[in-house]
Design a protein around this motif. Structure first.
Motif: not given
Ligand code: FAD
Length: 377
Positions: A130-131, A155, A356
């Motif tokens: 994700g991130s 997603w 979002l």
């Molecule tokens: C409705 C929706 C549509 C989307 N559409 C797309 C799309 O079209 N294409 C695509 O590729 N992706 C898509 N995404 C994915 C989106 O890009 C990810 O949800 C986003 O990048 C965050 O990743 P994650 O949800 O896995 O959260 P995580 O990375 O698991 O993070 C969880 C929490 O931990 C925090 N965190 C993570 N790492 C760190 C760090 N190093 N330091 C401090 N805090 C941290 C984050 O800020 C967050 O609060 C979509 C997501 C949603 C919900």
């Protein structure tokens, strides 16, 4: 940079009418059905909004960043799910093609995206990436001249109506340098769209997973050099972040209108809520934050146009504007009291939608990391 002030003024006037006459009236239907009404989609196409920053030569509007930011301040005054459908066509996928695509790749994809005949999907995130996008596991292995792709993207916005996929897949070793970008036709055998969880908001912009099962991909689907995929994906982020900052300022202005209307109309203790200093102060705080976000978005859009934008500033603008938007949505819901909590009110819908924006295209924490890196190295 505004290329032609008269043309921009006409664009903004047309966008205001579009928002008021077509998009806002269709918001409730879109939320209830989780599908953009046909009339709204047709109007977005007629206004050329699927091709915001795609060059005119490829059928787009060819907007500068300042023009696009100005337009998003207006188009932000309605449900952001509309934007999630049309603006992604000139977002990540198109930006990669413009930056690194061949003439043939641009000619194949960009005109259809600009018209809205094709819907682009940006396939980066995965269950374990994700991130930390560099951790992605979808692989593309060499097969003769071409590639074989296997993996699952999570997603993906607009996946159920995808017309082109920009897919980040691992072609080399671990880490960011092992990732390449591919422009893929979703009708290729082995590609399937699979339902995922329901979202709490942004209904109308559908999300699904996309699965690649040993998908044969031709050599000419690779965009840019092998190993440049993540670099290309990240290179477009400044633009997306300024776009979202402007959108957020527009959304704040819409919410403030909703709050103002309610505060003037609703009477308690023998007078309108607006005459309660506490309520007036809540709305005043909203106005200040919306104005700050508007100024940031426009100022930094000009900086991007003249080549002086720093990535940390784009991240700061996205961070501030989306967090301020969350505060504004919360205050305006509070001004509405119980009515704001009831399903079906515009404030309730927008409250769910805007949450979002603090997660997409880099969460607020990731923006803070970028800003801090700009400051501290
Ligand atoms: C409705 C929706 C549509 C989307 N559409 C797309 C799309 O079209 N294409 C695509 O590729 N992706 C898509 N995404 C994915 C989106 O890009 C990810 O949800 C986003 O990048 C965050 O990743 P994650 O949800 O896995 O959260 P995580 O990375 O698991 O993070 C969880 C929490 O931990 C925090 N965190 C993570 N790492 C760190 C760090 N190093 N330091 C401090 N805090 C941290 C984050 O800020 C967050 O609060 C979509 C997501 C949603 C919900």
């Amino acid at each position: 940079m505004i290329r032609d002030a008269t043309a921009q003024a006409a664009r903004l006037t047309a966008a205001r009418a579009l928002v008021e006459d077509i998009l806002v009236p269709a918001e409730a239907q879109m939320d209830a059905e989780d599908r953009m009404p046909d009339a709204a989609r047709a109007a977005l196409r007629a206004h050329g909004l699927f091709g915001l920053s795609i060059p005119e030569a490829q059928g787009g509007l060819g907007l500068t960043m300042e023009e696009e930011a100005g337009l998003m301040l207006v188009l932000g005054r309605t449900a952001p799910a509309y934007r999630a459908v049309y603006a992604l066509n000139s977002g990540g996928a198109a930006q990669i093609l413009l930056r690194a695509g061949t003439e043939a790749q641009r000619a194949r994809w960009l005109p259809g995206l600009a018209r809205g005949d094709l819907i682009a999907c940006f396939c980066l995130s995965e269950a374990e990436a994700g991130s930390d996008a560099a951790a992605l596991q979808t692989t593309a292995r060499r097969d003769g001249d071409g590639w074989r792709l296997t993996g699952r993207k999570r997603w993906v916005t607009n996946a159920p109506e995808a017309g082109m996929l920009m897919v980040m897949a691992r072609t080399g070793g671990a880490g960011a340098r092992g990732i390449s970008a591919f422009a893929i036709d979703p009708n290729t055998p082995g590609v399937s769209v699979q339902p995922t969880q329901q979202k709490m908001g942004m209904r109308g912009a559908q999300v699904a997973d996309i699965v690649f099962e040993d998908v044969a991909v031709p050599a000419d689907a690779l965009v840019g050099a092998e190993g440049d995929g993540l670099k290309l994906a990240l290179a477009g982020l400044d633009k997306v972040r300024l776009h979202l900052a402007a959108l957020s300022a527009g959304l704040m202005e819409r919410l403030i209108d909703e709050g103002r209307r309610h505060a003037l109309a609703r009477r308690q203790f023998g007078k309108p809520l607006a005459e309660q200093p506490v309520i007036a102060a809540l709305l005043a705080d909203c106005v200040a934050e919306a104005l700050a976000a508007r100024c940031m978005a426009l100022e930094l859009a000009r900086a991007r146009d003249d080549g002086t934008l720093r990535p940390a500033d784009a991240a700061a603008a996205k961070l501030f504007a989306t967090e301020a938007l969350g505060r504004v949505a919360d205050r305006v819901l509070q001004v509405h009291g119980g009515e704001g909590y009831m399903v079906g009110s515009a404030v309730e819908r927008l409250y769910r939608d805007v949450r979002l924006l603090r997660i997409l295209d880099g969460t607020s924490d990731i923006q803070r990391m970028v800003v801090a890196r700009g400051l501290l190295g």
